[in-house]
Design an enzyme around this catalytic site. Structure first.
Site, PDB file in Angstrom:
ATOM      1  N   SER A  84      -9.833   2.211   2.771  1.00 35.10           N
ATOM      2  CA  SER A  84      -8.924   2.882   1.863  1.00 35.10           C
ATOM      3  C   SER A  84      -7.937   1.952   1.136  1.00 35.10           C
ATOM      4  O   SER A  84      -7.447   2.307   0.072  1.00 35.10           O
ATOM      5  CB  SER A  84      -8.135   3.944   2.616  1.00 35.10           C
ATOM      6  OG  SER A  84      -7.294   3.355   3.602  1.00 35.10           O
TER       7      SER A  84
ATOM      8  N   LYS B 209       0.842  -1.198   0.000  1.00 39.23           N
ATOM      9  CA  LYS B 209       0.000   0.000   0.000  1.00 39.23           C
ATOM     10  C   LYS B 209       0.879   1.249   0.000  1.00 39.23           C
ATOM     11  O   LYS B 209       1.895   1.285   0.703  1.00 39.23           O
ATOM     12  CB  LYS B 209      -0.896  -0.011   1.256  1.00 39.23           C
ATOM     13  CG  LYS B 209      -1.912   1.132   1.295  1.00 39.23           C
ATOM     14  CD  LYS B 209      -2.787   1.070   2.541  1.00 39.23           C
ATOM     15  CE  LYS B 209      -3.874   2.121   2.534  1.00 39.23           C
ATOM     16  NZ  LYS B 209      -4.732   2.084   3.732  1.00 39.23           N
TER      17      LYS B 209
ATOM     18  N   SER C 278      -9.987   0.211   7.233  1.00 39.23           N
ATOM     19  CA  SER C 278      -9.495   0.275   5.850  1.00 39.23           C
ATOM     20  C   SER C 278      -8.889  -0.988   5.257  1.00 39.23           C
ATOM     21  O   SER C 278      -8.544  -0.997   4.076  1.00 39.23           O
ATOM     22  CB  SER C 278      -8.485   1.401   5.714  1.00 39.23           C
ATOM     23  OG  SER C 278      -9.164   2.595   5.442  1.00 39.23           O
TER      24      SER C 278
HETATM   25  N1  GLN Z   1     -13.322   4.790   5.947  1.00 40.63           N
HETATM   26  C1  GLN Z   1     -12.721   5.386   7.082  1.00 40.63           C
HETATM   27  C2  GLN Z   1     -12.362   6.811   6.795  1.00 40.63           C
HETATM   28  O1  GLN Z   1     -12.818   7.303   5.837  1.00 40.63           O
HETATM   29  C3  GLN Z   1     -11.553   4.580   7.545  1.00 40.63           C
HETATM   30  C4  GLN Z   1     -10.262   4.883   6.884  1.00 40.63           C
HETATM   31  C5  GLN Z   1      -9.107   4.078   7.398  1.00 40.63           C
HETATM   32  O2  GLN Z   1      -9.259   3.086   8.111  1.00 40.63           O
HETATM   33  N2  GLN Z   1      -7.919   4.514   7.030  1.00 40.63           N
HETATM   34  O3  GLN Z   1     -11.644   7.465   7.481  1.00 40.63           O
END
Ligand code: GLN
Length: 461
Positions: free
Chosen positions: A153, A78, A177
């Site tokens: 994400s 990532k 995420s």
């Molecule tokens: N979907 C969540 C957000 O928008 C979680 C993001 C994450 O875990 N990095 O922040």
């Protein structure tokens, strides 16, 4: 064997060991797949030359009898993990020219175990989102339906795993995420207990929540990767000294007598495979019971206050003065403003503005402190539940993936995206999603049991 990319990580390791093929052959097969499916936009940066060089070195090590635990396995990383000498962007314009002079501890451990870097996978900008639409480099397409998002994400990693463009990938969780895209792309994902993996070299979003983890085609593949990445790191004082078990050897497919709690609050919306999975676990000998997690509903709010407050502090370092993109101005202040205005996307700027408010004198009193108190109550929900049961079981994300068009109109912010994911991030407990979209959450440091139950959950097709 015609297509080596069909093999899971575990099977590829076996094939390499038995000399059925080399890492160079395996790596070439993945690079071919990446080229063929470039339209999915799973990778921000591909590193084919580096990959082939690493594969060759891996084959040499194996020939000398020096094979590591992931010897010759090609991985996607990532783009939140700093990779020395390889561009690392956090999917942001502000880091579009950033080549880290150092390596994240977790990725260094993967390379030390013999793994091969295929490239850097797409993500929402600074991991803020649930769809990859906030990436400066464009959205990733879900390999199962290209009009849909892969979730986020870590959507690039999930899509790359699902489309066989890598044998496994790293991800990060701050509020779900890894499990969110794992669920949307039908792959396995695991985030260990907070403190298992070093955060050194992982671009910070919200430090008290950020956790490095993994995505792969099976729970066993995840276990093999995480046992290499985990362990104390003197460069991250929040990383634990606890010994890291060989997780993959503990997957004995035996959950007889295990107590599995199903939080009532996680049953508001249930996916089609739910009933069958519950019956399956009963048939495997587990004892299922309902548990109460009364502060679940508040987790979303608490997550946003805390994560945005921490994000605004963490992202203050991107000022154009030291590294990353600089946009000049007449004065120093103007340079800062231009750099941050043009360097960050809208979502990141919104979150920083809110985070600045939440950590201002008034906001701190009205929001940040109450959020911390609520975080303690959420933790108590887990403590109480784990007095009665060994693990918790629920859907990860109870909705179907939405389309890219829907994501542009706010679907990624819908309430059912993260509800069942965020409480376990706020409390730091280990949690994972099987490749059928169902999740298991465990006690602090009991990563082994979470993986073991997930491995059984995954048998329910
Ligand atoms: N979907 C969540 C957000 O928008 C979680 C993001 C994450 O875990 N990095 O922040």
């Amino acid at each position: 064997m015609t297509d080596l990319t069909e093999l899971t990580l575990t099977d590829a390791l076996k094939g390499l060991k038995e000399k059925k093929f080399s890492s160079v052959e395996l790596t070439k097969a993945y690079l071919g797949k990446m080229e063929e499916l470039r339209r999915l936009n799973a990778y921000i940066t591909e590193t084919p030359e580096k990959a082939l060089q690493m594969a060759e070195e891996s084959d040499n090590r194996r020939a000398k009898g020096e094979a590591g635990k992931l010897e010759g396995i090609p991985l996607g990383i990532k783009d939140m993990f700093c990779t020395k000498g390889t561009k690392t962007t956090a999917a942001s314009r502000i880091l579009s020219n950033f080549i880290p002079p150092f390596e994240a501890t977790t990725t260094q451990r993967l390379w030390d175990a013999g793994a091969v870097l295929l490239g850097k996978t797409n993500t929402d900008e600074f991991a803020m989102g649930s769809s990859t639409i906030t990436s400066y480099y464009g959205v990733t397409h879900n390999p199962h339906d290209e009009n849909k998002v892969p979730g986020g994400s870590s959507g690039g990693s999930a899509a790359a795993v699902a489309a066989h463009m890598c044998a496994g990938a790293t991800g990060t969780e701050t509020g779900g995420s890894i499990r969110h895209p794992a669920s949307f792309c039908k792959v396995s994902g695991f985030k260990p207990t907070y403190g298992r993996c070093s955060r050194y070299g992982v671009i910070a979003y919200a430090s008290s929540l950020d956790e490095p983890g993994v995505l792969a085609r099976s729970v066993e593949d995840c276990a093999r990767m995480i046992e290499v990445m985990a362990g104390h790191d003197p460069k991250d004082s929040t990383s634990s000294h606890r010994e890291v078990p060989e997780f993959h050897k503990m997957l004995d497919k035996n959950i007889k007598g295990m107590k599995i709690g199903i939080p009532k609050e996680y049953q508001e919306l249930l996916p089609a495979n739910w009933e069958k999975a519950v019956q399956f676990l009963k048939d495997e000998g587990a004892v299922l019971m309902d548990v109460d997690m009364p502060h679940t509903e508040e987790a979303g709010m608490v997550y946003y206050v805390i994560s945005q407050g921490e994000a605004t502090t963490n992202l203050a370092r991107y000022d154009g003065a030291r590294y990353g993109v600089r946009e000049n101005g007449e004065t120093l202040d103007e340079m800062y403003m231009n750099t941050r205005m043009k360097g960050f996307g809208q979502e990141v700027r919104n979150r920083m503005i809110l985070g600045t408010f939440f950590t201002s004198a008034k906001g701190y009193h009205d929001y940040f402190v109450p959020a911390q108190k609520m975080r303690s109550l959420i933790k108590q929900d887990f403590d109480k539940a784990f007095e009665k049961v060994d693990v918790l079981f629920s859907p990860a994300v109870p909705i179907e993936p939405f389309t890219i068009e829907e994501a542009k109109h706010g679907a990624a912010k819908g309430r059912f995206n993260d509800n069942y994911l965020m409480p376990s991030c706020l409390t730091g407990v280990p949690a994972g999603c099987a490749n059928n979209g169902l999740q298991v959450i465990g006690r602090m440091w009991d990563d082994a049991t979470v993986l073991k139950v997930l491995d059984v959950v995954e048998m329910c097709k």
